[in-house]
Design an enzyme around this catalytic site. Structure first.
Site, PDB file in Angstrom:
ATOM      1  N   ASN A   7      64.915  -1.206  -6.899  1.00 30.60           N
ATOM      2  CA  ASN A   7      62.353  -1.668  -6.895  1.00 30.60           C
ATOM      3  C   ASN A   7      62.548  -0.054  -5.452  1.00 30.60           C
ATOM      4  O   ASN A   7      62.668  -0.079  -4.705  1.00 30.60           O
ATOM      5  CB  ASN A   7      62.872  -2.506  -6.261  1.00 30.60           C
ATOM      6  CG  ASN A   7      61.216  -2.615  -5.912  1.00 30.60           C
ATOM      7  OD1 ASN A   7      60.215  -1.756  -5.919  1.00 30.60           O
ATOM      8  ND2 ASN A   7      60.575  -4.095  -6.702  1.00 30.60           N
ATOM      9  N   ARG A  18      51.698   8.296   5.720  1.00 21.84           N
ATOM     10  CA  ARG A  18      51.690   9.307   5.551  1.00 21.84           C
ATOM     11  C   ARG A  18      50.796  10.413   4.888  1.00 21.84           C
ATOM     12  O   ARG A  18      50.041  11.481   5.012  1.00 21.84           O
ATOM     13  CB  ARG A  18      52.534  10.789   6.315  1.00 21.84           C
ATOM     14  CG  ARG A  18      52.881  11.916   6.766  1.00 21.84           C
ATOM     15  CD  ARG A  18      52.285  12.240   7.760  1.00 21.84           C
ATOM     16  NE  ARG A  18      52.584  13.192   8.707  1.00 21.84           N
ATOM     17  CZ  ARG A  18      53.307  14.300   9.380  1.00 21.84           C
ATOM     18  NH1 ARG A  18      54.327  12.897   9.448  1.00 21.84           N
ATOM     19  NH2 ARG A  18      53.035  14.918   9.508  1.00 21.84           N
ATOM     20  N   HIS A  43      56.380  -2.843  -8.325  1.00 23.83           N
ATOM     21  CA  HIS A  43      55.969  -3.404  -8.332  1.00 23.83           C
ATOM     22  C   HIS A  43      54.337  -2.885  -8.130  1.00 23.83           C
ATOM     23  O   HIS A  43      53.761  -3.153  -7.026  1.00 23.83           O
ATOM     24  CB  HIS A  43      56.515  -4.936  -7.036  1.00 23.83           C
ATOM     25  CG  HIS A  43      55.708  -6.413  -7.750  1.00 23.83           C
ATOM     26  ND1 HIS A  43      56.093  -7.202  -7.742  1.00 23.83           N
ATOM     27  CD2 HIS A  43      54.233  -6.302  -7.795  1.00 23.83           C
ATOM     28  CE1 HIS A  43      55.157  -8.802  -7.245  1.00 23.83           C
ATOM     29  NE2 HIS A  43      54.313  -7.914  -7.545  1.00 23.83           N
ATOM     30  N   ARG A  45      50.718  -3.387  -6.598  1.00 22.33           N
ATOM     31  CA  ARG A  45      49.652  -4.418  -6.612  1.00 22.33           C
ATOM     32  C   ARG A  45      48.348  -4.269  -6.553  1.00 22.33           C
ATOM     33  O   ARG A  45      47.956  -2.464  -6.126  1.00 22.33           O
ATOM     34  CB  ARG A  45      50.168  -5.076  -4.880  1.00 22.33           C
ATOM     35  CG  ARG A  45      51.091  -5.565  -5.555  1.00 22.33           C
ATOM     36  CD  ARG A  45      51.555  -6.518  -4.163  1.00 22.33           C
ATOM     37  NE  ARG A  45      52.658  -7.536  -4.240  1.00 22.33           N
ATOM     38  CZ  ARG A  45      53.802  -7.443  -4.399  1.00 22.33           C
ATOM     39  NH1 ARG A  45      54.587  -6.362  -3.700  1.00 22.33           N
ATOM     40  NH2 ARG A  45      54.208  -8.154  -3.924  1.00 22.33           N
ATOM     41  N   HIS A  50      51.386   0.445  -1.854  1.00 22.45           N
ATOM     42  CA  HIS A  50      52.837   0.976  -2.347  1.00 22.45           C
ATOM     43  C   HIS A  50      53.097   1.388  -3.438  1.00 22.45           C
ATOM     44  O   HIS A  50      52.340   2.818  -3.385  1.00 22.45           O
ATOM     45  CB  HIS A  50      54.174  -0.202  -1.787  1.00 22.45           C
ATOM     46  CG  HIS A  50      54.088  -1.529  -2.639  1.00 22.45           C
ATOM     47  ND1 HIS A  50      53.723  -1.197  -3.703  1.00 22.45           N
ATOM     48  CD2 HIS A  50      53.702  -1.848  -1.750  1.00 22.45           C
ATOM     49  CE1 HIS A  50      53.478  -2.498  -3.348  1.00 22.45           C
ATOM     50  NE2 HIS A  50      53.941  -3.504  -2.854  1.00 22.45           N
ATOM     51  N   GLU A  70      56.554  -4.727 -12.070  1.00 22.68           N
ATOM     52  CA  GLU A  70      57.029  -6.639 -12.101  1.00 22.68           C
ATOM     53  C   GLU A  70      55.391  -6.473 -11.293  1.00 22.68           C
ATOM     54  O   GLU A  70      54.628  -5.627 -10.748  1.00 22.68           O
ATOM     55  CB  GLU A  70      57.402  -6.216 -10.547  1.00 22.68           C
ATOM     56  CG  GLU A  70      58.923  -6.727 -11.079  1.00 22.68           C
ATOM     57  CD  GLU A  70      59.542  -6.605 -10.047  1.00 22.68           C
ATOM     58  OE1 GLU A  70      61.318  -6.808  -9.866  1.00 22.68           O
ATOM     59  OE2 GLU A  70      59.259  -6.860  -8.960  1.00 22.68           O
ATOM     60  N   THR A 101      54.995  -9.709  -0.190  1.00 23.06           N
ATOM     61  CA  THR A 101      55.754  -9.890  -0.994  1.00 23.06           C
ATOM     62  C   THR A 101      55.915 -11.400  -2.054  1.00 23.06           C
ATOM     63  O   THR A 101      55.332 -11.761  -1.550  1.00 23.06           O
ATOM     64  CB  THR A 101      57.448  -9.034  -0.136  1.00 23.06           C
ATOM     65  OG1 THR A 101      58.447  -9.631  -1.541  1.00 23.06           O
ATOM     66  CG2 THR A 101      57.719 -10.757   1.029  1.00 23.06           C
ATOM     67  N   HIS A 191      65.358 -10.583  -5.173  1.00 25.97           N
ATOM     68  CA  HIS A 191      65.095 -11.126  -3.664  1.00 25.97           C
ATOM     69  C   HIS A 191      65.945 -10.687  -2.830  1.00 25.97           C
ATOM     70  O   HIS A 191      66.534 -11.634  -2.439  1.00 25.97           O
ATOM     71  CB  HIS A 191      63.727 -11.668  -4.000  1.00 25.97           C
ATOM     72  CG  HIS A 191      62.626 -11.700  -2.555  1.00 25.97           C
ATOM     73  ND1 HIS A 191      61.175 -11.064  -3.021  1.00 25.97           N
ATOM     74  CD2 HIS A 191      62.529 -11.686  -1.182  1.00 25.97           C
ATOM     75  CE1 HIS A 191      60.986 -10.959  -2.273  1.00 25.97           C
ATOM     76  NE2 HIS A 191      61.143 -12.414  -1.135  1.00 25.97           N
ATOM     77  N   ASP A 192      65.860 -10.301  -2.069  1.00 25.25           N
ATOM     78  CA  ASP A 192      66.274 -10.390  -0.882  1.00 25.25           C
ATOM     79  C   ASP A 192      68.501 -10.159  -0.796  1.00 25.25           C
ATOM     80  O   ASP A 192      68.703 -10.913  -0.308  1.00 25.25           O
ATOM     81  CB  ASP A 192      65.633 -11.882  -0.208  1.00 25.25           C
ATOM     82  CG  ASP A 192      64.910 -11.272   1.017  1.00 25.25           C
ATOM     83  OD1 ASP A 192      64.334 -10.034   0.970  1.00 25.25           O
ATOM     84  OD2 ASP A 192      64.396 -12.624   1.495  1.00 25.25           O
ATOM     85  N   GLY A 214      65.015  -3.533  -3.985  1.00 21.92           N
ATOM     86  CA  GLY A 214      64.708  -2.539  -3.298  1.00 21.92           C
ATOM     87  C   GLY A 214      65.104  -2.556  -1.717  1.00 21.92           C
ATOM     88  O   GLY A 214      65.012  -1.165  -1.523  1.00 21.92           O
ATOM     89  N   HIS A 215      64.364  -3.415  -1.408  1.00 27.05           N
ATOM     90  CA  HIS A 215      63.980  -3.286   0.207  1.00 27.05           C
ATOM     91  C   HIS A 215      65.249  -3.031   0.915  1.00 27.05           C
ATOM     92  O   HIS A 215      65.403  -2.059   1.568  1.00 27.05           O
ATOM     93  CB  HIS A 215      63.026  -4.574   0.496  1.00 27.05           C
ATOM     94  CG  HIS A 215      63.020  -4.757   2.494  1.00 27.05           C
ATOM     95  ND1 HIS A 215      61.713  -3.744   3.078  1.00 27.05           N
ATOM     96  CD2 HIS A 215      63.496  -5.001   2.979  1.00 27.05           C
ATOM     97  CE1 HIS A 215      62.237  -4.446   4.228  1.00 27.05           C
ATOM     98  NE2 HIS A 215      63.317  -5.162   4.561  1.00 27.05           N
TER      99      HIS A 215
END
Length: 239
Positions: A7, A18, A43, A45, A50, A70, A101, A191-192, A214-215
């Site tokens: 992701n 920036r 994903h 939104r 992002h 997503e 999230t 997720h996580d 991703g994160h």
């Protein structure tokens, strides 16, 4: 081997902080492919904080691996975006407006009829559909009744408990995965998930086809470099 879909939302977050086009999300997606990732996830939104909608078109035009979009299918702009790009897979996530999230899966029983219609619309356009669900056998069964191809297990609960009581943490996910096999659903997760908990999860979840990360992976790349981070995540996914 379970597939890794990277992701790249956090790449876009950094760019947007920036302005301009550094780092370039398309270049990042292509680098992930080159370093071994089997898929790219975005994903978008509504506030485009992002991934921007234009990014989806730009990425789709360049990548050659699987593309997973997503998002919240209750937003018509999202539905139109998916249908215009025809990704390999769309993952339906019940996010509310401006949610930071994802934090829960669909109630597939309460929303069964709605989801059935949405799933069919995407499938009629040649798009594989995955529904984001909590590790609940009843929700898995409900997902099967919508006609979806896959589910994605929401793994925050596992990640939060991992390291304290690993067997307790993974138990509901094993049950949900077995139920998915029983009702003939493909299985994704996300997720996580990170370098600390992914290998344990992958080794114990039957039928796991794909994880979307991703994160944690992008954060690890700050220290390890993107290529090395992807290699380490892939190593966690080898049987």
């Amino acid at each position: 081997m379970t597939k890794l879909s990277v992701n790249i939302n956090k790449i876009a977050t950094l760019r947007n902080a920036r302005g301009g086009n550094v780092p370039n999300v398309v270049a990042a997606a292509l680098a992930c492919e080159r370093f071994g990732a089997q898929g790219i996830t975005v994903h978008p939104r509504p506030d485009e904080r992002h991934i921007r909608y234009q990014d989806v078109y730009d990425i789709k035009a360049e990548i050659t691996t699987e593309f997973n979009i997503e998002g919240n299918c209750r937003e018509q702009k999202f539905v139109d975006l998916v249908l215009a790009n025809k990704p390999t897979q769309v993952t339906l996530v019940p996010d509310s407006l401006n949610q930071i999230t994802s934090n829960h899966g669909w109630n597939t029983i309460e929303h069964r009829d709605y989801l059935r219609d949405v799933v069919k619309r995407f499938q009629d356009n040649g798009i594989r559909v995955s529904i984001f669900v909590d590790p609940d056998e009843e929700m898995v069964e409900g997902a099967a009744e919508t006609g979806t191809d896959r589910i994605e297990l929401y793994t925050e609960g596992y990640a939060a408990e991992f390291g304290y009581d690993d067997q307790k943490a993974i138990a509901p996910y094993i049950k949900a995965a077995r139920k998915a096999q029983e009702v003939d659903l493909g299985l994704n997760a996300g997720h996580d998930l990170d370098l600390h908990n992914l290998k344990y999860f992958n080794e114990r979840i039957p039928g796991l086809l794909e994880v979307s990360i991703g994160h944690a992976l992008i954060a690890d790349a700050l220290y390890l470099g993107l290529e090395e981070a992807i290699k380490r995540y892939l190593a966690c996914l080898r049987a």
